[in-house]
Design a protein around this motif. Structure first.
Motif, mmCIF file in Angstrom:
data_model
loop_
_atom_site.group_PDB
_atom_site.id
_atom_site.type_symbol
_atom_site.label_atom_id
_atom_site.label_comp_id
_atom_site.label_asym_id
_atom_site.label_seq_id
_atom_site.Cartn_x
_atom_site.Cartn_y
_atom_site.Cartn_z
ATOM 1 N N ALA A 179 5.359 4.894 15.841
ATOM 2 C CA ALA A 179 5.747 4.113 14.666
ATOM 3 C C ALA A 179 4.603 3.220 14.202
ATOM 4 O O ALA A 179 4.348 3.100 12.992
ATOM 5 N N PHE A 180 3.874 2.612 15.133
ATOM 6 C CA PHE A 180 2.739 1.766 14.747
ATOM 7 C C PHE A 180 1.600 2.594 14.175
ATOM 8 O O PHE A 180 0.842 2.111 13.320
ATOM 9 N N MET A 181 1.470 3.843 14.613
ATOM 10 C CA MET A 181 0.461 4.716 14.011
ATOM 11 C C MET A 181 0.805 4.985 12.550
ATOM 12 O O MET A 181 -0.073 4.925 11.677
ATOM 13 N N LEU A 182 2.076 5.289 12.266
ATOM 14 C CA LEU A 182 2.486 5.491 10.882
ATOM 15 C C LEU A 182 2.301 4.225 10.058
ATOM 16 O O LEU A 182 1.864 4.272 8.900
ATOM 17 N N LEU A 183 2.627 3.079 10.655
ATOM 18 C CA LEU A 183 2.445 1.807 9.944
ATOM 19 C C LEU A 183 0.978 1.552 9.630
ATOM 20 O O LEU A 183 0.632 1.061 8.541
ATOM 21 N N GLY A 184 0.100 1.901 10.565
ATOM 22 C CA GLY A 184 -1.329 1.705 10.321
ATOM 23 C C GLY A 184 -1.838 2.577 9.191
ATOM 24 O O GLY A 184 -2.622 2.123 8.338
ATOM 25 N N LEU A 185 -1.395 3.847 9.150
ATOM 26 C CA LEU A 185 -1.813 4.727 8.054
ATOM 27 C C LEU A 185 -1.287 4.237 6.711
ATOM 28 O O LEU A 185 -1.972 4.360 5.687
ATOM 29 N N ILE A 186 -0.084 3.678 6.707
ATOM 30 C CA ILE A 186 0.470 3.146 5.451
ATOM 31 C C ILE A 186 -0.281 1.905 5.010
ATOM 32 O O ILE A 186 -0.613 1.735 3.824
ATOM 33 N N MET A 187 -0.583 1.026 5.959
ATOM 34 C CA MET A 187 -1.259 -0.216 5.601
ATOM 35 C C MET A 187 -2.713 0.003 5.209
ATOM 36 O O MET A 187 -3.309 -0.845 4.540
ATOM 37 N N LEU A 188 -3.290 1.142 5.606
ATOM 38 C CA LEU A 188 -4.628 1.448 5.121
ATOM 39 C C LEU A 188 -4.638 1.608 3.601
ATOM 40 O O LEU A 188 -5.640 1.316 2.944
ATOM 41 N N GLY A 189 -3.520 2.071 3.061
ATOM 42 C CA GLY A 189 -3.407 2.183 1.610
ATOM 43 C C GLY A 189 -2.902 0.926 0.939
ATOM 44 O O GLY A 189 -2.857 0.861 -0.294
ATOM 45 N N GLY A 190 -2.495 -0.078 1.718
ATOM 46 C CA GLY A 190 -2.060 -1.352 1.155
ATOM 47 C C GLY A 190 -0.611 -1.406 0.732
ATOM 48 O O GLY A 190 -0.233 -2.309 -0.029
#
Length: 485
Positions: A241-252
């Motif tokens: 879940a944190f991996m998905l969150l990190g990929l999403i937050m890379l896009g802001g």
């Protein structure tokens, strides 16, 4: 004639006249000599006495006959109506009909409001007035097919779909960050260009992927009795879940990250995470969120617009304030479909994030309460499916989908009402956006499949088949006694 004889004759005449009057006044059944002898009042006395066997029962006060059932009191009628409604609410197919009906009604009403709210925006872009509506309609048709497919798929196929869906979503989210492939929309790098007018936001499919994969993972661990250990409950669910969150937050995209975090906490809550473990994960997520908001001036300005009644310096709260203006001008029943004023360039994003404000302006309080009632019915049905099943996968998946749709609706509507910061998330099944509509309609179909898998619901649906119903009716007719209709 002597006086004594004349007096005697007059006395006898009077006696005969009295006897004649008595016989005339006495009824035939009561005629006969009285113990006291005949007299002028004997017939009157017998006539005034009621005859035995011919007396009619007296009607009670109020004008109602003795055989008429008493009129039920008002309290009894209310209780009977409540019991009837409760029995109807507890029927096996209630959740099935609520999910299907609420999901379709929200989607259809959303199509109407997308067309009304996007006409002016399409004309500003030199497009036909039906430009956004046609794209949303195509997505709704495809989504209806996905919903029907998901509602008919067996549970084993849903569980088998979890890992390929997660892997494909992660791959697409990585492609978003590749220059030349990913696109930036409103400052967020979360889109992939598909050609023509079509774009794809993989993070929307990440919500569905996390739910299916997390539900399958937790169900398998529960079957092996491993959820009592904290490391099996957290690993690998929380790291993925944190991996998905990190990929999403890379896009802001902070809004989608919040929804994904809510889904994670919903799965942990359904898995029975201890309070200390749950509080620890919540504290870590809250600290990360605080740092992300504090280090971004854009997010801090959105936080400062909560409850704003003026646009503020530099019109930083322009969107939030005009959303309130749209709701306030709607009144009880709105200004009429298509008659919104705020969509004429005053309110940004009228067909996406702030479509609920346009709904309030055109349909009034009645329209917004109807939308809220539909989401409440959908949420209740999801909780009911998750609470009544014995399959752990169904419980986790149904709870995750309910958390997703409910949390996203609350965040979107709360931002429009000025109670929460503007997160940039669409209203599920209602706002414009095919990338958000397709996975959400698939999730609704998933819920329909879960509602159909309930044993009582399966039996009720089997009774509705024409062959079974005809045989059942024929059996009932054969059991009737002769002469009964």
């Amino acid at each position: 004639m002597p006086a004594d004889e004349s007096s005697a004759e007059s006395g006898s005449d009077r006696s005969r006249a009295g006897a004649a009057i008595s016989r005339a006044l006495t009824p035939p059944l009561l005629a006969g000599p009285l113990p006291g002898g005949p007299g002028p009042l004997a017939g009157l006395a017998l006539r005034s006495r009621p005859a035995t066997g011919s007396r009619r029962p007296s009607a009670p006060r109020g004008g109602r006959g003795a055989g008429t059932p008493p009129r039920p009191s008002r309290g009894a009628g209310v209780r009977r109506t409540y019991e009837r409604a409760r029995r109807a609410w507890d029927r096996p197919l209630t959740a099935y009909y609520l999910i299907l009906g609420a999901g379709m009604l929200i989607t259809v009403l959303g199509l109407v409001m997308v067309y009304s709210a996007s006409m002016i925006k399409a004309l500003e872009l030199s497009r036909p007035s039906t430009y956004f509506f046609r794209k949303q309609f195509i997505a709704a048709v495809i989504g209806a097919g996905l919903m029907m497919l998901a509602s008919r798929m067996p549970l084993k196929l849903h569980r088998a779909l979890a890992y390929p869906l997660l892997a494909g979503t992660v791959f697409l989210m990585v492609l978003v960050q590749v220059p030349g492939i990913g696109m930036s929309v409103n400052g967020n790098q979360n889109w992939i260009y598909l050609g023509g007018p079509f774009q794809l936001q993989p993070s929307e499919f990440g919500k569905l992927a996390l739910i299916l994969w997390g539900a399958d993972l937790l169900a398998r661990k529960q079957d092996k009795r491993l959820l009592a250990q904290w490391k099996h409950m957290l690993v690998p669910l929380v790291p993925v879940a944190f991996m998905l969150l990190g990929l999403i937050m890379l896009g802001g995209d902070m809004g989608t990250a919040i929804i994904l975090t809510a889904i994670l906490f919903g799965l942990l809550w359904l898995a029975g995470a201890p309070t200390r473990l749950f509080a620890g994960v919540l504290a870590v997520a809250g600290l990360i969120g605080f740092l992300l908001i504090k280090t971004s001036p854009n997010r801090m300005s959105r936080l400062a617009c909560i409850g704003a009644s003026e646009p503020g310096p530099g019109d930083s709260c322009w969107q939030a304030v005009h959303g309130i203006y749209a709701l306030a001008s709607g009144g009880w029943f709105g200004s009429g479909l298509g008659a919104s004023v705020e969509k004429w360039g005053q309110l940004p994003e009228p067909h996406t994030d702030f479509i609920f404000a346009i709904t309030g302006e055109e349909l009034g309080l009645a329209g917004t309460l109807s939308v809220l009632a539909l989401f409440a019915a959908l949420g209740y049905a999801g909780i009911r499916v998750a609470g009544r099943t014995e399959d752990p996968f169904v419980r986790y998946a149904a709870g995750g989908v309910t958390t997703w749709i409910t949390a996203q609706a609350v965040i979107n509507i709360g931002a429009v009402l000025g109670l929460l910061p503007i997160a940039g998330v669409p209203l599920p099944l209602f706002s414009y956006g095919g990338s958000a509509l397709l996975p959400t309609m698939f999730a609704v179909g998933l819920m329909i499949a879960f509602a159909r898998e309930d044993p009582a619901a399966r039996a009720a649906l089997a009774m509705r088949r024409p062959g079974v119903r005809w045989k059942t009716m024929r059996r009932r007719v054969m059991k009737r006694p002769s002469g009964e209709r």
